[in-house]
Write a protein that holds these residues in place. Sequence first.
Motif, PDB file in Angstrom:
ATOM      1  N   ALA A  31       0.824  -1.211   0.000  1.00 31.56           N
ATOM      2  CA  ALA A  31       0.000   0.000   0.000  1.00 31.56           C
ATOM      3  C   ALA A  31       0.856   1.257   0.000  1.00 31.56           C
ATOM      4  CB  ALA A  31      -0.937  -0.008   1.214  1.00 31.56           C
ATOM      5  N   ALA A  32       1.894   1.275   0.847  1.00 31.58           N
ATOM      6  CA  ALA A  32       2.767   2.444   0.907  1.00 31.58           C
ATOM      7  C   ALA A  32       3.519   2.652  -0.407  1.00 31.58           C
ATOM      8  CB  ALA A  32       3.762   2.290   2.059  1.00 31.58           C
ATOM      9  N   ALA A  33       3.916   1.544  -1.047  1.00 32.86           N
ATOM     10  CA  ALA A  33       4.671   1.640  -2.298  1.00 32.86           C
ATOM     11  C   ALA A  33       3.819   2.151  -3.457  1.00 32.86           C
ATOM     12  CB  ALA A  33       5.259   0.273  -2.653  1.00 32.86           C
ATOM     13  N   MET A  34       2.500   2.047  -3.339  1.00 30.94           N
ATOM     14  CA  MET A  34       1.615   2.446  -4.444  1.00 30.94           C
ATOM     15  C   MET A  34       1.167   3.900  -4.366  1.00 30.94           C
ATOM     16  SD  MET A  34      -0.760  -0.979  -4.909  1.00 30.94           S
ATOM     17  CE  MET A  34      -1.718  -0.306  -6.274  1.00 30.94           C
ATOM     18  N   GLU A  35       1.628   4.659  -3.394  1.00 29.71           N
ATOM     19  CA  GLU A  35       1.193   6.049  -3.263  1.00 29.71           C
ATOM     20  C   GLU A  35       1.746   6.947  -4.368  1.00 29.71           C
ATOM     21  OE1 GLU A  35      -0.776   7.852  -1.481  1.00 29.71           O
ATOM     22  OE2 GLU A  35      -1.094   6.994   0.490  1.00 29.71           O
ATOM     23  N   VAL A  36       3.044   6.845  -4.667  1.00 29.32           N
ATOM     24  CA  VAL A  36       3.724   7.849  -5.490  1.00 29.32           C
ATOM     25  C   VAL A  36       3.793   7.552  -6.986  1.00 29.32           C
ATOM     26  CG1 VAL A  36       5.932   9.053  -5.836  1.00 29.32           C
ATOM     27  CG2 VAL A  36       5.057   8.669  -3.518  1.00 29.32           C
ATOM     28  N   PRO A  37       3.991   6.284  -7.436  1.00 19.14           N
ATOM     29  CA  PRO A  37       4.186   6.052  -8.874  1.00 19.14           C
ATOM     30  C   PRO A  37       3.101   6.648  -9.762  1.00 19.14           C
ATOM     31  CG  PRO A  37       4.736   4.071  -7.657  1.00 19.14           C
ATOM     32  CD  PRO A  37       4.149   5.036  -6.665  1.00 19.14           C
ATOM     33  N   ALA A  38       1.854   6.631  -9.306  1.00 17.06           N
ATOM     34  CA  ALA A  38       0.759   7.163 -10.117  1.00 17.06           C
ATOM     35  C   ALA A  38       0.919   8.661 -10.377  1.00 17.06           C
ATOM     36  CB  ALA A  38      -0.578   6.901  -9.423  1.00 17.06           C
ATOM     37  N   ILE A  39       1.498   9.366  -9.427  1.00 12.57           N
ATOM     38  CA  ILE A  39       1.719  10.803  -9.611  1.00 12.57           C
ATOM     39  C   ILE A  39       2.713  11.025 -10.739  1.00 12.57           C
ATOM     40  CG2 ILE A  39       2.521  12.924  -8.498  1.00 12.57           C
ATOM     41  CD1 ILE A  39       1.625  11.656  -5.824  1.00 12.57           C
ATOM     42  N   LEU A  40       3.738  10.187 -10.813  1.00  8.99           N
ATOM     43  CA  LEU A  40       4.718  10.289 -11.896  1.00  8.99           C
ATOM     44  C   LEU A  40       4.046  10.057 -13.249  1.00  8.99           C
ATOM     45  CD1 LEU A  40       7.694   8.281 -10.332  1.00  8.99           C
ATOM     46  CD2 LEU A  40       7.352  10.759 -10.354  1.00  8.99           C
ATOM     47  N   SER A  41       3.138   9.078 -13.300  1.00 10.90           N
ATOM     48  CA  SER A  41       2.429   8.807 -14.551  1.00 10.90           C
ATOM     49  C   SER A  41       1.580   9.998 -14.969  1.00 10.90           C
ATOM     50  CB  SER A  41       1.543   7.564 -14.393  1.00 10.90           C
ATOM     51  OG  SER A  41       2.323   6.412 -14.150  1.00 10.90           O
ATOM     52  N   ALA A  42       0.892  10.620 -14.013  1.00  9.87           N
ATOM     53  CA  ALA A  42       0.060  11.784 -14.327  1.00  9.87           C
ATOM     54  C   ALA A  42       0.895  12.940 -14.861  1.00  9.87           C
ATOM     55  CB  ALA A  42      -0.719  12.217 -13.086  1.00  9.87           C
ATOM     56  N   LEU A  43       2.042  13.200 -14.231  1.00 12.82           N
ATOM     57  CA  LEU A  43       2.905  14.285 -14.683  1.00 12.82           C
ATOM     58  C   LEU A  43       3.479  13.990 -16.069  1.00 12.82           C
ATOM     59  CD1 LEU A  43       4.822  15.234 -11.408  1.00 12.82           C
ATOM     60  CD2 LEU A  43       2.660  16.104 -12.284  1.00 12.82           C
ATOM     61  N   TRP A  44       3.797  12.723 -16.341  1.00 11.61           N
ATOM     62  CA  TRP A  44       4.303  12.355 -17.662  1.00 11.61           C
ATOM     63  C   TRP A  44       3.234  12.575 -18.733  1.00 11.61           C
ATOM     64  CZ3 TRP A  44       3.175   8.944 -21.606  1.00 11.61           C
ATOM     65  CH2 TRP A  44       4.177   8.758 -22.558  1.00 11.61           C
ATOM     66  N   LEU A  45       1.979  12.225 -18.412  1.00 12.96           N
ATOM     67  CA  LEU A  45       0.883  12.414 -19.363  1.00 12.96           C
ATOM     68  C   LEU A  45       0.714  13.883 -19.724  1.00 12.96           C
ATOM     69  CD1 LEU A  45      -1.732   9.899 -17.912  1.00 12.96           C
ATOM     70  CD2 LEU A  45      -0.806   9.852 -20.233  1.00 12.96           C
ATOM     71  N   VAL A  46       0.841  14.766 -18.738  1.00 14.27           N
ATOM     72  CA  VAL A  46       0.707  16.198 -19.002  1.00 14.27           C
ATOM     73  C   VAL A  46       1.901  16.703 -19.808  1.00 14.27           C
ATOM     74  CG1 VAL A  46       0.589  18.480 -17.947  1.00 14.27           C
ATOM     75  CG2 VAL A  46      -0.697  16.597 -16.961  1.00 14.27           C
ATOM     76  N   HIS A  47       3.088  16.293 -19.402  1.00 11.85           N
ATOM     77  CA  HIS A  47       4.303  16.749 -20.087  1.00 11.85           C
ATOM     78  C   HIS A  47       4.302  16.309 -21.547  1.00 11.85           C
ATOM     79  CE1 HIS A  47       8.506  17.823 -20.697  1.00 11.85           C
ATOM     80  NE2 HIS A  47       8.707  16.611 -21.199  1.00 11.85           N
ATOM     81  N   LYS A  48       3.855  15.112 -21.822  1.00  8.90           N
ATOM     82  CA  LYS A  48       3.820  14.600 -23.186  1.00  8.90           C
ATOM     83  C   LYS A  48       2.873  15.408 -24.063  1.00  8.90           C
ATOM     84  CE  LYS A  48       2.751  10.512 -25.953  1.00  8.90           C
ATOM     85  NZ  LYS A  48       2.132   9.167 -25.961  1.00  8.90           N
ATOM     86  N   GLY A  49       1.849  15.955 -23.445  1.00  8.56           N
ATOM     87  CA  GLY A  49       0.820  16.623 -24.236  1.00  8.56           C
ATOM     88  C   GLY A  49       1.034  18.092 -24.494  1.00  8.56           C
ATOM     89  N   GLY A  50       2.076  18.715 -23.946  1.00  8.95           N
ATOM     90  CA  GLY A  50       2.181  20.139 -24.244  1.00  8.95           C
ATOM     91  C   GLY A  50       3.220  20.902 -23.481  1.00  8.95           C
ATOM     92  N   GLY A  51       4.095  20.229 -22.777  1.00 13.01           N
ATOM     93  CA  GLY A  51       5.220  20.923 -22.162  1.00 13.01           C
ATOM     94  C   GLY A  51       4.892  21.761 -20.959  1.00 13.01           C
ATOM     95  N   HIS A  52       3.803  21.450 -20.216  1.00 14.40           N
ATOM     96  CA  HIS A  52       3.560  22.153 -18.967  1.00 14.40           C
ATOM     97  C   HIS A  52       4.705  21.889 -18.009  1.00 14.40           C
ATOM     98  CE1 HIS A  52      -0.590  22.228 -20.471  1.00 14.40           C
ATOM     99  NE2 HIS A  52      -0.730  23.261 -19.679  1.00 14.40           N
ATOM    100  N   ARG A  53       5.049  22.899 -17.258  1.00 13.21           N
ATOM    101  CA  ARG A  53       6.095  22.695 -16.235  1.00 13.21           C
ATOM    102  C   ARG A  53       5.435  22.007 -15.048  1.00 13.21           C
ATOM    103  NH1 ARG A  53       8.355  25.104 -11.707  1.00 13.21           N
ATOM    104  NH2 ARG A  53      10.612  24.923 -11.564  1.00 13.21           N
ATOM    105  N   THR A  54       5.804  20.751 -14.836  1.00 11.92           N
ATOM    106  CA  THR A  54       5.133  19.953 -13.813  1.00 11.92           C
ATOM    107  C   THR A  54       6.032  19.589 -12.645  1.00 11.92           C
ATOM    108  OG1 THR A  54       5.698  17.945 -15.029  1.00 11.92           O
ATOM    109  CG2 THR A  54       3.550  18.940 -15.472  1.00 11.92           C
TER     110      THR A  54
END
Length: 321
Positions: free
Chosen positions: A138-161
């Motif tokens: 449970a503790a290990a699953m807290e952060v990786p999803a945030i990285l995925s969300a930031l990657w999705l935004v960065h891929k789509g338009g260069g927002h500073r995340t």
Amino acid sequence: MPSIIDSLSSNLLVPTILFFALGLLAAFARSDLSIPAGAAKFMSLYLLLSIGFKGGASLAAHGPDLGLFLALAAGVFLSFAIPFAAFLLLQIMTRLDRMNAAAVAGHYGSISIVTFVTATSLLELTGLYYDGYMVAVAAAMEVPAILSALWLVHKGGGHRTSSPGLWRDLLANGSIVLLTGSFAIGAVTGGQGMDMIAPFIVTPFTGVLCLFLLDMGLSAGRSLLTNRHMLSCGLFAFGAIMPLVGAAMAWVMGTLIGLPDGSLFLLMVLAASASYIAVPAAMKIALPEAESGVYLTLSLGVSFPFNITVGLPIYLWLATM
């Protein structure tokens, strides 16, 4: 079919879930029932300490093995992968722009520790064994999803995340610090430590959880009432469908690595739950332009009540069928 319905009904009719339903009904009825903020904070700390310590003590008794590392790997993979499935589903079902869709998707790869604690309580009430190391998953699953969300935004338009304070806040998140810290203390002290504090963390646990879920029901219901204008039919449907998608992905992973029924159920619960504490805090720092009313209402007002009242019995039936 009757046996399925009977099984789901028996898992629904437990005090923890019924107290959550009571909180929802009180909120929808606009009752003035409330739990003092200080008491709610104490109960949250108590539940995190209890589940963490019991998980660590269980690991000390069981010992680390291949199952622990496979479960950790499966949890981290799911936390990375689920936001991509959520993002795709949001593009199909809703009209959210890329940034808001990514922000919402990140919540569904991370976890709700309250849903996890409720699930462990349900297992204890039904007498089904689960591995203590699932607390570490449970503790290990807290952060990786945030990285995925930031990657999705960065891929789509260069927002500073990125933000200097983002990773510090994530690593110092109070719930993660207490959960992992109490898990470590339980693992170090083992059975002797459990015997010393069992009267505090075992006997009162279910009663405290009932009161805490009453408060969570009030919060979820009031959040839904306040922000219901922000939920389209597609968004509302997503909030109920996505937990089932995450649980199905976890069922496949857990079955492949041979998790026992109780641990498989908990992995499904973790993958089905949506964060409404750690990820919203991260999104406010990393994606301040995203609509917090959308992702908070979905995670707390739709998916959390769905998981507690309907999802848990379904996942338990699937894990043990």
